[in-house]
Design a protein around this motif. Structure first.
Motif, mmCIF file in Angstrom:
data_model
loop_
_atom_site.group_PDB
_atom_site.id
_atom_site.type_symbol
_atom_site.label_atom_id
_atom_site.label_comp_id
_atom_site.label_asym_id
_atom_site.label_seq_id
_atom_site.Cartn_x
_atom_site.Cartn_y
_atom_site.Cartn_z
ATOM 1 N N ALA A 192 7.985 23.707 73.812
ATOM 2 C CA ALA A 192 7.810 24.730 72.772
ATOM 3 C C ALA A 192 7.689 24.152 71.377
ATOM 4 O O ALA A 192 7.525 24.916 70.419
ATOM 5 C CB ALA A 192 8.972 25.712 72.809
ATOM 6 N N ALA A 193 7.812 22.844 71.212
ATOM 7 C CA ALA A 193 7.707 22.159 69.913
ATOM 8 C C ALA A 193 8.893 22.466 69.004
ATOM 9 O O ALA A 193 9.333 21.612 68.243
ATOM 10 C CB ALA A 193 6.412 22.498 69.189
ATOM 11 N N GLU A 194 9.440 23.668 69.083
ATOM 12 C CA GLU A 194 10.589 24.025 68.247
ATOM 13 C C GLU A 194 11.397 25.088 68.967
ATOM 14 O O GLU A 194 10.842 26.020 69.564
ATOM 15 C CB GLU A 194 10.129 24.543 66.890
ATOM 16 C CG GLU A 194 11.275 24.783 65.919
ATOM 17 C CD GLU A 194 10.795 25.189 64.542
ATOM 18 O OE1 GLU A 194 11.631 25.559 63.712
ATOM 19 O OE2 GLU A 194 9.565 25.135 64.310
ATOM 20 N N LEU A 195 12.720 24.954 68.911
ATOM 21 C CA LEU A 195 13.620 25.911 69.531
ATOM 22 C C LEU A 195 14.528 26.522 68.474
ATOM 23 O O LEU A 195 14.967 25.836 67.552
ATOM 24 C CB LEU A 195 14.488 25.235 70.605
ATOM 25 C CG LEU A 195 13.788 24.774 71.892
ATOM 26 C CD1 LEU A 195 14.778 24.021 72.773
ATOM 27 C CD2 LEU A 195 13.219 25.957 72.656
ATOM 28 N N ALA A 196 14.796 27.816 68.612
ATOM 29 C CA ALA A 196 15.783 28.464 67.754
ATOM 30 C C ALA A 196 17.161 27.916 68.097
ATOM 31 O O ALA A 196 17.374 27.408 69.208
ATOM 32 C CB ALA A 196 15.740 29.975 67.958
ATOM 33 N N PRO A 197 18.126 27.988 67.173
ATOM 34 C CA PRO A 197 19.466 27.468 67.464
ATOM 35 C C PRO A 197 20.072 28.034 68.747
ATOM 36 O O PRO A 197 20.635 27.293 69.554
ATOM 37 C CB PRO A 197 20.272 27.877 66.228
ATOM 38 C CG PRO A 197 19.256 27.947 65.134
ATOM 39 C CD PRO A 197 18.003 28.437 65.782
ATOM 40 N N LEU A 198 19.939 29.350 68.940
ATOM 41 C CA LEU A 198 20.482 29.946 70.162
ATOM 42 C C LEU A 198 19.733 29.457 71.385
ATOM 43 O O LEU A 198 20.334 29.216 72.441
ATOM 44 C CB LEU A 198 20.416 31.473 70.069
ATOM 45 C CG LEU A 198 21.027 32.240 71.246
ATOM 46 C CD1 LEU A 198 22.494 31.863 71.409
ATOM 47 C CD2 LEU A 198 20.870 33.745 71.060
ATOM 48 N N GLY A 199 18.406 29.284 71.268
ATOM 49 C CA GLY A 199 17.631 28.755 72.378
ATOM 50 C C GLY A 199 18.036 27.337 72.737
ATOM 51 O O GLY A 199 18.074 26.972 73.922
#
Length: 344
Positions: free
Chosen positions: A123-130
């Motif tokens: 995903a190249a970038e994950l949210a903190p919760l993810g």
């Protein structure tokens, strides 16, 4: 003439409690001193006056903002993560009845790191919760795989250790392969992969605090059940206790504490192995005393390790995992040799 009967004085009766109180006070002071050192010294010069003003939110100069937005959340993150990893190590040793066990050695941290890197590669970038959810999934998957390979029986402790080391190296190799194949999307996590808190800010503190608080509450609530793990499985089962359920709950708590810590700061090594042994040497094996002392010492160790990591390549930053590995590797060898001599 009969000898006078000796009645132990009140001070004699209170001496063990007094020693424990002194031990906890000393641990709190050591942690507080480490926090002050971490806030005071670093790449930017800060006076004591500026430090006090920043901590009391008096003034808005550059030094005040530097402490409030960079050093303070970084130090608090190191303290929280150190406590979580130390408690996870204590619970792993308790569940496996192996003094050399830890989430790092048993591949749980490696599973969490692999899942986070896989998510970033996809995903190249994950949210903190993810990121946290990915770390939980990886840690749980690693633990389940290790436990499945170990099976049951009298040699389970030995098989757990061997399976954990094999899975640790397997997942670490897969993680490195993902980074090589996806250099553009994962190059920013190389520093994190060694174990680092230097990028921590207030969102990381707010993310970790519920996991630490919730983990401690669950641990204290289940402490009477976890005491059964200090007994032989046959004895505990003979008392009518569900040992498998208790051990599963214990490992679930390890995944909660270690997974959230790895999601934020990477797989920092050896804190979860060293600190429980230090706490046990200082306070014995009583869990009601061992749990809070382990949390205090874990927080203190990672705060000091992070402080020292700033001066390895000063004025540049170094990952805190370098310091913990430099301390932990000789300690692990010492424990292995000591255990081997005791067995012989």
């Amino acid at each position: 003439m009969p000898m006078p009967h000796h009645n132990p004085s009140l001070s004699d009766k209170q001496s063990p409690a007094g020693r424990l109180l002194l031990l906890f006070c000393a641990s709190v002071l050591v942690l507080a001193a480490g926090i002050l050192c971490s806030l005071k010294w670093g790449a930017a010069h800060v006076t004591w006056t500026e430090l006090v003003q920043a901590l009391t939110y008096q003034g808005s100069g550059k030094a005040h903002l530097y402490i409030q937005t960079l050093r303070l959340p970084r130090t608090l993150t190191a303290c929280i993560v150190g406590a979580q990893l130390a408690l996870a190590g204590l619970l792993t040793q308790l569940a496996t009845k192996n003094p050399l066990a830890s989430p790092h050695v048993f591949g749980i941290n490696a599973g969490a790191a692999f899942a986070v890197v896989l998510g970033l590669a996809a995903a190249a970038e994950l949210a903190p919760l993810g990121t946290v959810l990915a770390a939980f999934a990886g840690a749980a998957g690693g633990a389940l795989l290790i436990w499945t390979l170990a099976g049951n029986g009298p040699k389970q402790v030995v098989r757990l250790a061997l399976s954990g080391i094999v899975i640790h190296f397997l997942l670490s190799s897969l993680t490195e392969g993902l980074i090589i194949l996806n250099q553009q999307s994962t190059e920013n996590i190389l520093f994190w992969l060694v174990g680092s808190v230097n990028q921590a800010a207030w969102p990381e503190v707010r993310l970790l605090l519920p996991f630490l608080a919730g983990g401690l509450l669950l641990l204290l609530f289940m402490l009477p059940a976890f005491r059964l793990l200090t007994l032989d499985d046959e004895v505990a089962a003979g008392l009518g206790q569900r040992v498998t359920v208790v051990r599963t709950a214990c490992m679930g708590l390890v995944i909660l504490l270690a997974g959230s810590a790895v999601a934020v700061c990477g797989p920092i090594g050896f804190v979860c192995l060293i600190v429980p042994h230090i706490a046990r040497a200082l306070a014995g094996s009583r869990l009601p005393v061992l749990v809070p002392l382990t949390a205090l010492l874990g927080g203190a160790m990672l705060v000091y390790a992070d402080f020292l990591s700033r001066f390895i390549a000063f004025p540049y930053e170094s990952p805190v995992g370098i310091v913990t590995s430099a301390i932990g590797a000789p300690f692990f060898i010492y424990l292995t040799v000591k255990k081997g001599r005791a067995a012989s």
